[in-house]
Write an enzyme that holds these catalytic residues in place. Structure first.
Site, PDB file in Angstrom:
ATOM      1  N   ASP A  85       0.842  -1.194   0.000  1.00 59.34           N
ATOM      2  CA  ASP A  85       0.000   0.000   0.000  1.00 59.34           C
ATOM      3  C   ASP A  85       0.878   1.244   0.000  1.00 59.34           C
ATOM      4  O   ASP A  85       1.266   1.740   1.054  1.00 59.34           O
ATOM      5  CB  ASP A  85      -0.935  -0.012   1.210  1.00 59.34           C
ATOM      6  N   GLY A  86       1.195   1.718  -1.197  1.00 61.38           N
ATOM      7  CA  GLY A  86       2.018   2.924  -1.322  1.00 61.38           C
ATOM      8  C   GLY A  86       1.329   4.008  -2.126  1.00 61.38           C
ATOM      9  O   GLY A  86       1.819   5.129  -2.184  1.00 61.38           O
ATOM     10  N   LYS A  87       0.188   3.668  -2.762  1.00 59.52           N
ATOM     11  CA  LYS A  87      -0.580   4.659  -3.542  1.00 59.52           C
ATOM     12  C   LYS A  87       0.321   5.453  -4.473  1.00 59.52           C
ATOM     13  O   LYS A  87       0.209   6.669  -4.583  1.00 59.52           O
ATOM     14  CB  LYS A  87      -1.377   5.553  -2.598  1.00 59.52           C
ATOM     15  N   ARG A  88       1.209   4.752  -5.182  1.00 55.58           N
ATOM     16  CA  ARG A  88       2.124   5.427  -6.084  1.00 55.58           C
ATOM     17  C   ARG A  88       1.419   5.902  -7.340  1.00 55.58           C
ATOM     18  O   ARG A  88       0.374   5.355  -7.731  1.00 55.58           O
ATOM     19  CB  ARG A  88       3.263   4.479  -6.483  1.00 55.58           C
ATOM     20  N   THR A  98      -1.231  -0.712  -4.435  1.00 54.62           N
ATOM     21  CA  THR A  98      -2.192   0.359  -4.670  1.00 54.62           C
ATOM     22  C   THR A  98      -1.558   1.444  -5.539  1.00 54.62           C
ATOM     23  O   THR A  98      -0.361   1.720  -5.437  1.00 54.62           O
ATOM     24  CB  THR A  98      -2.685   0.966  -3.351  1.00 54.62           C
TER      25      THR A  98
END
Lengths: 305, 305
Positions: B109-112, B146
């Site tokens: 979950d890093g929402k890159r 993510t």
């Protein structure tokens, strides 16, 4: 003790360095400067892929040594370090330290954005420190960092708060320079205007002015769409603009006039591959070509601003 | 060799584990389980803040050992590791390896999200490997991750391509569960519909169906707005949903029915603090309380799906 205002710190740095150029660091281990790739003497006990992290750190240090004197900041692209794992993050830490030793600001380009509780963790990673039972663990202590606004106001706030506590500043993505940026950022809203204009208004609203007249929240404003710049400046009259896309991505530094309306520090001009790979077109040693290209960009932008 | 289809891999994992629960790992060094914080024997030569990284790794391993049997995947929150620097990234690498040893999928979950050239670097970091003159450097080899869609279609593509090459899948942020998500994602567009619906349509369009009937591109769909779930399922009939916000963020697992329309793997239920901190309300040892809470959630979701 109150931390200094980021906009004021930025204006002072631009004046002191006589530069608005931001040196982008996007190291590709397959395309490092030959000297950095060859010199493995510093790590005699490592071999194989473990050599990549130290080589990237040497490459970035050499680039800073060559082009840094013409720049006000470095902008490490976090993805390029993360892909080397913990060794890559170590190279990032060394690169940040080397830049600071050379009086350069550090603008971390990670385009982070998350729910508020996670945003606070990113703030610790980027600009602050993390309390632990064994003492505080310093983050990267950056001067600035890019932030993605999609998750809204409450998601931006921890990045803003972490910046204010440290005299650092977020640069919020308002309009990026890739073709696909039009897919969402240029959508027209039922209330009028485009999505990116809504973000721009939010950036202007959340920022606080310093004595320099600059806001303490910046904006990433794609330089490949120069027709937008005047409108961006209208919506964000005091916001420092980070102008990517100069050089390899096709932007033209001479079209950036509106960025500098609030002063020279109102427009930071990023260049990455056009500096690191200048020798491919100009010939000569990589360091010499990089130094010349960075100085050329510095003079060009300084005349405009 | 063609990599397996992510949707099929996910459906198989959910069936094999008889679980749709995703164990969120958001370690706070100040709130580790006592045993993980106390046991510094593994690192006798380190002291002070350097103890934090190994302690975080021990905490995550203990949490996986306790709650993992009731889960299908772990979801490390990258910010919580990054804030400990290279030592934190090392703890992340160890946590990922421990999950894999325990037959759990890894959803980072890093929402890159970034311009395409940088997206490719993130793809290498998350799901692939980076070519270097010294051999390939493996990234985290995640099963899923993510992704933030703000930069548009061409920015999503490298994350999709990296996934397809590895049998992994991106989970695109469609609607997050924080209150501020309404600021931009819920904006009405001139063309009709909300911004999040435009993103949902893009996610559905870009995904490819596998034999399981699931798409190989997932969506992050905030469970604190259950009234949206039916509409989300309408727009994305075959998309695996990652449902955050269950537990500590206030979501209610019983309202998630529409998520499971394409099958049990159509809805992954994330829980982080509600599992890790279950002992604070339930009493008893942290591991026992975490195991019981994860199993309670597993049974609840399994009955719904």
């Amino acid at each position: 003790m109150t931390a200094a205002h980021f906009g004021d710190r930025l204006a002072q740095a631009v004046a002191r360095r006589e530069s608005q150029i931001v040196l982008g660091l996007d190291p590709d281990p397959a395309k490092l400067w030959p000297q950095a790739a060859a010199d493995t003497g510093a790590s005699p006990s490592t071999a194989g892929p473990a050599l990549a992290g130290p080589a990237v750190a040497r490459h970035c240090a050499a680039l800073i040594d060559a082009a840094g004197p013409a720049c006000v900041a470095i902008k490490p692209q976090l993805a390029c370090f993360e892909r080397l794992g913990s060794a890559g993050w170590l190279a990032l830490e060394e690169t940040v330290a080397h830049a600071r030793d050379n009086d350069l600001l550090v603008l971390l380009d990670g385009k982070r954005g998350d729910v508020p509780v996670t945003g606070r963790a990113y703030g610790q990673a980027l600009a602050g420190a993390t309390p632990t039972p064994w003492g505080d663990v310093d983050g990267l202590r950056a001067d600035a960092y890019t932030v993605n606004p999609l998750l809204g106001r409450d998601a931006l706030e921890p990045f803003i708060d972490a910046g204010r506590a440290a005299g650092a500043g977020p640069f919020v993505l308002v309009r990026t320079s890739n073709p696909g940026a039009a897919d969402l950022m240029d959508l027209e809203l039922a209330q009028g205007g485009h999505l990116w204009e809504r973000v721009a208004a939010l950036v202007a609203e959340l920022g606080r002015l310093g004595e320099s007249g600059l806001s303490d929240i910046g904006a990433v404003t794609g330089a490949t769409v120069p027709e937008h710049l005047a409108r961006m400046r209208e919506l964000m009259p005091s916001t420092p603009f980070l102008l990517p896309g100069v050089g390899a991505q096709g932007g033209d530094v001479a079209q950036l006039g509106p960025a500098f309306a609030p002063g020279r520090a109102g427009g930071l001009v990023t260049a990455s591959r056009s500096i690191a790979n200048a020798h491919e077109t100009a010939g000569g040693a990589p360091a010499d070509a990089a130094r010349a290209e960075a100085e050329r960009l510095r003079e060009l932008a300084w005349r405009l601003g």
